[in-house]
Every structure is written in structure tokens, then in C-alpha cells.
Design an enzyme around this catalytic site. Structure first.
Site, PDB file in Angstrom:
ATOM      1  N   ASP A 116       0.891  -1.165   0.000  1.00  0.00           N
ATOM      2  CA  ASP A 116       0.000   0.000   0.000  1.00  0.00           C
ATOM      3  C   ASP A 116       0.928   1.213   0.000  1.00  0.00           C
ATOM      4  OD1 ASP A 116      -1.529   2.203   0.644  1.00  0.00           O
ATOM      5  OD2 ASP A 116      -2.715   1.148   2.160  1.00  0.00           O
ATOM      6  N   SER A 128      -1.968  14.129 -14.146  1.00  0.00           N
ATOM      7  CA  SER A 128      -3.291  14.310 -14.765  1.00  0.00           C
ATOM      8  C   SER A 128      -3.399  15.770 -15.177  1.00  0.00           C
ATOM      9  CB  SER A 128      -4.346  13.981 -13.704  1.00  0.00           C
ATOM     10  OG  SER A 128      -5.605  14.504 -14.063  1.00  0.00           O
ATOM     11  N   TYR A 185      -8.171  15.229  -5.380  1.00  0.00           N
ATOM     12  CA  TYR A 185      -7.421  14.660  -6.515  1.00  0.00           C
ATOM     13  C   TYR A 185      -6.539  15.746  -7.130  1.00  0.00           C
ATOM     14  CZ  TYR A 185      -6.599  12.000 -10.842  1.00  0.00           C
ATOM     15  OH  TYR A 185      -6.012  11.338 -11.893  1.00  0.00           O
ATOM     16  N   ALA A 240      -5.487  18.535  -5.763  1.00  0.00           N
ATOM     17  CA  ALA A 240      -4.423  18.913  -4.811  1.00  0.00           C
ATOM     18  C   ALA A 240      -3.291  17.892  -4.846  1.00  0.00           C
ATOM     19  CB  ALA A 240      -5.010  19.018  -3.400  1.00  0.00           C
ATOM     20  N   SER A 241      -3.655  16.600  -4.913  1.00  0.00           N
ATOM     21  CA  SER A 241      -2.614  15.560  -4.871  1.00  0.00           C
ATOM     22  C   SER A 241      -1.745  15.597  -6.126  1.00  0.00           C
ATOM     23  CB  SER A 241      -3.243  14.178  -4.695  1.00  0.00           C
ATOM     24  OG  SER A 241      -3.930  13.776  -5.872  1.00  0.00           O
ATOM     25  N   LYS A 242      -2.355  15.916  -7.281  1.00  0.00           N
ATOM     26  CA  LYS A 242      -1.580  15.928  -8.526  1.00  0.00           C
ATOM     27  C   LYS A 242      -0.755  17.223  -8.655  1.00  0.00           C
ATOM     28  CE  LYS A 242      -2.984  11.872 -10.093  1.00  0.00           C
ATOM     29  NZ  LYS A 242      -2.096  10.697 -10.123  1.00  0.00           N
TER      30      LYS A 242
END
Ligand SMILES: NC(=O)c1ccc[n+]([C@@H]2O[C@H](COP(=O)([O-])OP(=O)(O)OC[C@H]3O[C@@H](n4cnc5c(N)ncnc54)[C@H](OP(=O)(O)O)[C@@H]3O)[C@@H](O)[C@H]2O)c1
Length: 277
Positions: free
Chosen positions: A61, A139, A152, A154-156
Site C-alpha cells: 500500500d 493528470s 485529486y 491537490a494531490s496531482k
């Protein structure tokens, strides 16, 4: 002959979608491939046709630092080196920020961003020794925030900022850092995207069979790795979005809003119920 021949390529999140296709294409180009995902049985089924000298399967994980370290160590014990790391493992979401439990945003950051940081940290010494390549599967959401996907996006953005800084640190060392931004690609990502409560939404708002195939996407990514591209934005729609956002950001707000309002079951309908289609 492909420059991936006899290279060790490792890919996080390879039991389905783009990660699985990346592994299969890399093997077809002569690479030895190490892959991880949380579900080992799914990984075993996905690579049942590949012989053990070509593939290393590991349950991990990526939101757990110790799992990432064990994955990298496992690859190093089997093959003694890493040439290419593809940080691909990722999940998505679909919910308005006001409705989303904060655990959704946290989970997205932990997998998409921290998973990239952990795998990169432990793979870097070997990649440096081999003048290798570090890749992030990002992305368009890494260039342009998308409604209903705050976590999503923010993470990319975080992934791209991390990789850009790292690329600059490593400039002139022989180690290359890049990221790629696929357009909508047929995969499981929308089915398992998190809803406001953090549960799997269990459906896709898109016609998956009309999207770019994961295999085509994987070939573009690995061509980019072989050519040491800096970034790849894969679709015309993606290029246009990034370009309009850079030059006319107010217009981009309106266009992106309109696009996502039209999506079947759009969370934006909560604010604009009269737009129901
Ligand atoms: N498909 C698209 O339209 C699209 C567009 C742009 C960018 N991307 C990016 O492409 C990447 C791959 O997505 P995909 O579309 O191929 O999705 P997918 O079919 O859902 O595949 C995701 C893979 O990641 C693994 N994974 C998820 N969480 C993980 C974790 N915590 N630790 C380790 N592995 C994990 C999954 O396996 P387990 O669940 O067994 O762990 C699966 O193998 C993602 O980073 C995504 O953001 C996709």
C-alpha cells in the site's frame, strides 16, 4: 532495440488500468518489471502469463512508507538495481468539497502524493547509480483544479511540484525526472473513485469503451521515458485546457465548470439544480 531492453522498470499500482498496461508494454520492450498493488491475488491474476524471470510481484500500500521501502528492497534483492520508477498508483474522488469527509482528501494525498514521495525516496539511490528515470503519472488535474475533485487536484499539483523541484535538484546529474498527464483513459479509476463518505462510487460517468485505451496510454508514456521527455500532455483537449488556463484563467474557470456540470450525476447540480440534464 528498445532502450528499455534489460532495464529494471518498477511500477506502482499495476494490477489494472494504466499500470498494468505499462508493465506489459515494458516487458514486451525487453525490460524486467517490478510491480506492486494492495491486492496480491489481483496482481497474480493480472500477470499469470508472465514468467518469473521477467516479473516481480509485491503487495504494498503506497500510502505506507514501510510498504514502499519493502517493495524497493524486494526489487533490489531480485535484480540488484532500478533503472526506471513509474509512480502510477492512484485513486480519484467525486464529491463537492463541502460534502466530502476530510478523510477522503487525506486518503488521496496519502496515496497519490505521499506514495510518490516514499517510492521515489527509496528508489533514488539505485536510480542515481544507473542514471535512470523517475516518472509521475499525473493528470490534467495537476495543472488545472477540477470541480468535484479537490483532493485529486491537490494531490496531482503536489506531485508535480515535488517532481519539478526534484528534477531541478538532479539537473546535470544524469538522472531524469518527468511526469505525464493522460487524458481520460479506460480503466477502473472512476469505478473505485471515492464518494463524499470515502466509499467506492461503483460507477463511471463516462463511456469507458470510447476513451483512449490503457495500452495506447502506456506506449506513449514509455516512448516518453525512452526519449527522456520532460512532460507529456497526451490529448488535444488536455493541451487546450492547460494553454487556456495559463493565458485566460477566468475563461478556464467557466469552461471547466460548464464541462463538469454536464457530466452525468455531476455533484455541481447541488448548487445549480435548474441545470439538470
Ligand atoms: N484513467 C484515467 O482517465 C486517468 C487520467 C489521468 C491520470 N490517471 C492516473 O493514472 C494512474 C493509474 O490510474 P488508472 O486509471 O489506471 O486506475 P486503476 O485502473 O484504478 O488502477 C489503479 C492501480 O493502482 C493500485 N492502487 C490503488 N491504490 C493503491 C495503493 N494505496 N497502494 C498501491 N497500489 C494502489 C490499484 O490496485 P489495488 O487497488 O489492488 O491497490 C490499481 O492497480 C493514477 O495515478 C491516475 O490518477 C488516470
Amino acid at each position: 532495440m528498445s532502450s528499455l531492453s534489460n532495464k529494471v522498470v518498477i511500477i506502482s499500482g499495476a494490477s489494472s488500468g494504466i499500470g498494468h498496461a505499462l508493465a506489459m508494454v515494458a516487458i514486451s520492450r525487453g525490460a524486467k518489471v517490478g510491480v506492486c498493488a494492495r491486492n496480491l491475488d489481483k496482481l497474480k491474476v493480472a500477470f499469470t502469463s508472465i514468467t518469473e524471470d521477467k516479473i516481480y510481484l509485491h503487495q504494498a500500500d503506497v500510502s505506507k512508507e514501510e510498504d514502499c521501502q519493502a517493495f524497493i528492497n524486494g526489487v533490489l534483492s531480485k535484480w540488484g538495481k532500478i533503472d526506471v520508477l513509474v509512480n502510477n498508483a492512484g485513486i480519484s474522488m467525486r464529491a463537492l468539497f463541502e460534502d466530502a469527509d476530510l478523510k477522503v482528501i487525506r486518503e488521496l494525498m496519502n496515496i497519490n502524493f505521499w506514495g510518490t514521495v516514499y517510492c521515489t525516496k527509496y528508489a533514488l539511490p539505485s536510480i542515481r547509480q544507473n542514471n535512470g528515470v523517475i516518472v509521475g503519472v499525473s493528470s490534467i488535474a495537476g495543472y488545472r483544479g477540477l470541480p468535484g475533485r479537490t483532493g485529486y487536484s491537490a494531490s496531482k499539483f503536489a506531485m508535480q511540484g515535488f517532481l519539478e523541484a526534484l528534477r531541478t535538484e538532479l539537473l546535470h546529474t544524469g538522472t531524469h525526472v518527468m511526469w505525464v498527464s493522460p487524458g481520460f483513459t479506460a480503466s477502473n479509476i472512476r469505478n473505485v473513485a471515492r464518494n463524499a463518505n470515502g466509499n467506492i462510487q461503483g460507477e463511471t460517468p463516462l463511456e469507458e469503451d470510447k476513451l483512449m485505451s490503457a495500452e495506447e496510454c502506456a506506449k506513449i508514456i514509455l516512448d516518453g521515458v525512452e526519449q527522456r521527455k520532460r512532460t507529456i500532455i497526451m490529448t488535444g483537449q488536455g493541451k487546450l485546457t492547460v494553454w487556456v488556463n495559463k493565458l485566460f484563467s477566468g475563461l478556464a474557470d467557466k469552461l471547466v465548470f460548464k464541462h463538469f456540470l454536464k457530466e452525468p450525476g455531476s455533484p455541481l447540480l447541488k448548487y445549480h439544480p435548474q441545470q439538470k440534464i
